[in-house]
Design an enzyme around this catalytic site. Structure first.
Site, PDB file in Angstrom:
ATOM      1  N   HIS A 151       0.814  -1.223   0.000  1.00 42.60           N
ATOM      2  CA  HIS A 151       0.000   0.000   0.000  1.00 42.60           C
ATOM      3  C   HIS A 151       0.841   1.264   0.000  1.00 42.60           C
ATOM      4  O   HIS A 151       0.347   2.333   0.345  1.00 42.60           O
ATOM      5  CB  HIS A 151      -0.892   0.033   1.237  1.00 42.60           C
ATOM      6  CG  HIS A 151      -1.774  -1.149   1.415  1.00 42.60           C
ATOM      7  ND1 HIS A 151      -2.760  -1.463   0.515  1.00 42.60           N
ATOM      8  CD2 HIS A 151      -1.837  -2.104   2.384  1.00 42.60           C
ATOM      9  CE1 HIS A 151      -3.399  -2.560   0.931  1.00 42.60           C
ATOM     10  NE2 HIS A 151      -2.851  -2.967   2.062  1.00 42.60           N
ATOM     11  N   HIS A 205      -7.660  -4.208  -0.727  1.00 44.22           N
ATOM     12  CA  HIS A 205      -7.078  -5.524  -0.980  1.00 44.22           C
ATOM     13  C   HIS A 205      -7.897  -6.242  -2.034  1.00 44.22           C
ATOM     14  O   HIS A 205      -7.787  -7.441  -2.209  1.00 44.22           O
ATOM     15  CB  HIS A 205      -7.065  -6.380   0.283  1.00 44.22           C
ATOM     16  CG  HIS A 205      -6.526  -5.668   1.468  1.00 44.22           C
ATOM     17  ND1 HIS A 205      -7.325  -4.976   2.329  1.00 44.22           N
ATOM     18  CD2 HIS A 205      -5.257  -5.522   1.902  1.00 44.22           C
ATOM     19  CE1 HIS A 205      -6.563  -4.431   3.278  1.00 44.22           C
ATOM     20  NE2 HIS A 205      -5.323  -4.733   3.037  1.00 44.22           N
TER      21      HIS A 205
END
Ligand SMILES: Nc1ncnc2c1ncn2[C@@H]1O[C@H](COP(=O)(O)OP(=O)(O)O)[C@@H](O)[C@H]1O
Ligand SMILES: Nc1ncnc2c1ncn2[C@@H]1O[C@H](COP(=O)(O)OP(=O)(O)O)[C@@H](O)[C@H]1O
Ligand SMILES: [Mg+2]
Ligand SMILES: [Mg+2]
Ligand SMILES: [Mg+2]
Ligand SMILES: [Mg+2]
Lengths: 204, 333, 333, 204
Positions: C56, C218
């Site tokens: 991320h 995700h």
């Protein structure tokens, strides 16, 4: 027909229609050895000139050509814009400077030289210059319009076997061989349109 | 085409509208959003302008700000801006000390910047030019003048910006910018294509397991299409070409830029940098300054480039000088 | 899989190696690269830790630095780090004033952070927790505690970091962080999938002309798969959900974060922001602070999220405070 | 066979082989309602325990279970790691506290309660707890190993029709119905392996 008696507004319309018709083809040529936008670029430029055709046609020929050049510079963008623009602006200025006694072929030669300086390029570089040089030579020897048109087409086609030394295509090196140059192609299309107009409007 | 856009024809102008709404640090002149300039001027300072096609953010306009550039002429996607726009930018950013143009080595840009310089000359503004040509893949040694300008221009901007902020003369700023230009080398590798909004489909295709070394930031073909190798092997091949031109010996110092082309996650850029750093270490050379992220993109192209600047006593402090633009802040360590 | 990597099993550790080589501002403890902490400590300051899966960037570790976070436990790609790692980070960053954990609302993270807090308690370190739950798409109003934490955690970090830098107590820092948490809302839209290196193929597929509103970072399913609409219409739909929970009236002030998920060019984020800005304008409300770029990504996923924080006299100066981390610098305007 | 007479090293090998065999299947179950990594996570955890099996088997059973739990916490990661880890660590500690007089079923019940606290979850949430609760009940009533194994499998299957209220799957709401929970599935696989071992090593 003397040059400045031509119907410039009609001539602009014809050129614009011609580019419109071949827009995709020019794009494909540019995709092969450049970034694929030459058709779109030329179309954008000719549309802009077309929108101003009434104003342009009301000017004396030299001023009209200069104005067309300026519009092309500002709208075509990329490499071709300033090159076509320089050609027409210089031609217009040249004709204006020499007033009534202007030798068109000589003025054209000087305008082409300005394009070459601007592009830091010359004959055999696989660019629109490879159409402009032979076309100017035909005009200088007072060839008939259909001769000049044929010469333009042959010249564009001849760029196919050249190795690009200027512009985006030059990064391809040897891989640029085998594709007609898009700028040469658009230049021939415009030359042919203009020649055909004069062919049709000249008493044979 | 997986893009957030409205009418593709308005892509650039809507993007610019967003930029002006977000960043009061920049504004525009001549009522033309494509003529971007810093809001705050500094009399007597050399003005620095750049310009080029859109689709490379933060390049080009993202470097307009404190201690970097003063103005930028913005073109369509991958299109040179017009001479006219550059001329307007030039008039605004000249603060009596002349203007330096720094841009990439592309025919369209050269022609338009040349024309703008001629127009500025008529106005009595002195203009100098430094043309970035850092892409080692785009021509051989000895023909460097033919090379494309890519991400390495970041270092030229940074050096020139710091020099101008130090209130050096146009000649000095130009000399230093040119020195940076001559000492930076870049090589890129692309893993996937970009999509130009007005075109609407991929500019080229690369197989699922292929990469292209040396591809340009508009999708211009590179020097070889090969199987995608492990990251370390890719870096080794890239750096070999850079070290061939910028030898890195014991004690030499460098600045490095690992640049994502748009679609490559930062995680991977750090994996690339790890290997770059090892290679300098092996040679006893030092990476003194490093930037990792997106600095010169090709829309959503997956891939990366590595730029290396050889430092000397003169370039080092200029590269290290703090800057602050809407897209890039560098704080002195 | 179009990725720069060596052995996928080493993806995270090689990335971390690159990060430590590039950024001396951060280091690690317990001889474990996955226990990242700031190099410089400040006695008496509340320590702030975060943690979460990799993939991320700049989230999570990228916000460790001056005036933001003090440490981060780094997990595998999209994996919670272990309680053990968080415990090690906690011990190091406690400077006598206790530690605040700020992380996203995911079962794995909660369980591991809870365990770490219990271990810290045994060491006599007071730990408080603020759990980000800004994703309006992941549960309905009234069930906010079930919502996922996504990009909006950026504002919680910034507020907490500034409060701790002001040497406020753990209770005060926690109160302010929790106030930021309660006043931020985020919604995302995905245009394409990400690829987890160890998996090697896309996590999900979205049709060439489709988008998914509310998708998690995700690849967790969102609230609706629809045809890709024009950018302005996408923003209108997203902002409608945010305005429903954070009404924007005349004179109200906000901070906005337009976040790219990884594969979306900055140009498009500005096109999105343009519309966001128009919507606030229409309501007479003010976007006082804005950040546009990549702040919380999902590897190479194409897409974007919009986070909005409602400001008040207390939050405003904290959000505006300058920070400096290896991945993010904010200079006071 | 008394619990602490079992060959722990062999039992670990069997569990690891079982997870290895079903790794992809667990991954697919998790792809449907989570992030697809449950197979890989469990495999990583069991591999780590397998590498330490000699050391572990040399410990008294309670300490061995606690150690296994710790290894699982540190290697499985995600949600399942600390949950499986808590189960075994608490079980080990419970057995140790009560020394020789330990009631296995009661200790297991307390360990399961710790997992539920840790996960802030309970019965019917569509998690591994939905296998653990009925399995514990069967053990408490001294059912035969093959009965317990059958119960574990049925319990895992029953999660298919549940609506997930915890973990990643909970974000799917109603869309989580129709898929077996990956954690329940791995839990049943492990329970079945352990039961089969005791079935084979108990004089019938
Ligand atoms: N340096 C140059 N000198 C002369 N002509 C050039 C030069 N560079 C490019 N051209 C011409 O311009 C054409 C490309 O125009 P266009 O595609 O519109 O611009 P761009 O290359 O910027 O996309 C080429 O095919 C070539 O004929
Ligand atoms: N809060 C919880 N309580 C109990 N079990 C849970 C909880 N959250 C998740 N689980 C279990 O963990 C499983 C998922 O594990 P795994 O995929 O390894 O972790 P992650 O969800 O972090 O990727 C689920 O199938 C479920 O059985
Ligand atoms: Mg082109
Ligand atoms: Mg172009
Ligand atoms: Mg996971
Ligand atoms: Mg999972």
């Amino acid at each position: 027909m003397p040059l400045d008696a031509c119907d410039l507004s009609q001539l602009i319309s014809l050129c614009r229609a011609q580019i419109e018709r071949h827009c995709e083809h020019l794009g494909r040529l540019d995709s092969a050895i450049g970034d694929g936008d030459h058709g779109a670029n030329m179309k954008r430029g000719l549309e802009a000139v077309y929108r101003e055709r009434a104003d342009i046609a009301s000017l004396p020929l030299p001023a009209a050509l200069e104005r067309i050049g300026l519009v092309l510079v500002m709208t075509i963008g990329g490499a071709a814009g300033p090159l076509y623009g320089t050609l027409l602006m210089e031609l217009g200025r040249g004709l204006a400077d020499e007033g009534g006694r202007a030798d068109f072929a000589a003025s054209l030669a000087r305008a082409i030289a300005a394009v070459a300086r601007r592009g830091r390029s010359g004959p055999g570089d696989k660019t629109l210059l490879d159409v402009l040089y032979p076309v100017q030579a035909e005009i200088a020897r007072h060839a008939a319009p259909d001769r000049i048109a044929a010469c333009a087409r042959t010249a564009a086609q001849a760029t196919e076997m050249m190795l690009a030394r200027r512009g985006r295509a030059s990064y391809l090196g040897a891989r640029s061989v085998g594709h007609e140059d898009p700028g040469a192609s658009s230049c021939a299309l415009l030359a042919m349109t203009i020649c055909q107009y004069f062919q049709e409007h000249t008493p044979s | 085409m997986k893009k957030f856009l409205n009418d593709p024809a308005h892509f650039v102008d809507e993007m610019l509208d967003g930029i002006y709404r977000a960043h009061p640090q920049v504004t525009y002149v001549n009522d033309d959003k494509r003529c971007l300039v810093v809001a705050a001027r500094k009399p007597g300072k050399v003005g620095i302008a750049t310009g080029g096609g859109s689709g490379h953010l933060p390049l080009f306009l993202g470097y307009v700000g404190d201690n970097m550039l003063d103005g930028c002429a913005v073109g369509g996607v991958f299109q040179s801006p017009s001479a006219d726009q550059m001329h307007e930018v030039t008039k605004y950013i000249d603060q009596g000390a002349g203007v330096l143009y720094i841009y990439g080595n592309y025919t369209g840009d050269i022609i338009n910047f040349d024309m703008a310089a001629e127009l500025a000359d008529i106005d009595g503004i002195t203009v100098k030019q430094v043309i970035g040509n850092d892409d080692v893949a785009s021509s051989v040694v000895g023909e460097e003048h033919k090379r494309r300008g890519v991400a390495g221009i970041f270092f030229v901007y940074k050096v020139a910006g710091a020099a101008a902020a130090n209130m050096l003369s146009l000649d000095e700023v130009t000399r230093l910018a040119d020195k940076a230009r001559a000492n930076v080398r870049t090589i890129g590798v692309a893993l996937s294509s970009c999509v130009v909004p007005e075109v609407g489909h991929a500019t080229f295709s690369v197989g699922e397991d292929e990469m292209e070394i040396g591809m340009g930031i508009h999708g211009e073909p590179g020097i070889g299409r090969t199987k995608l190798a492990p990251a370390d092997a890719v870096v080794d091949e890239m750096m070999q070409r850079i070290f061939a031109e910028l030898p890195a010996g014991n004690g030499d110092e460098f600045a490095v830029l690992v640049n994502g082309l748009g679609g490559t996650p930062k995680e991977e850029l750090y994996i690339l940098f790890r290997r770059v750093s090892q290679l300098f270490e092996e040679r006893g050379a030092k990476v003194k300054h490093v930037w990792i992220g997106e600095f010169a993109t090709a829309m959503e192209m997956a891939g990366a480039s590595i730029s290396v600047l050889k430092l000397d006593a003169e370039l080092d402090p200029l590269v290290a000088a703090p800057v602050h633009t809407p897209f890039f802040s560098h704080i002195k360590a």
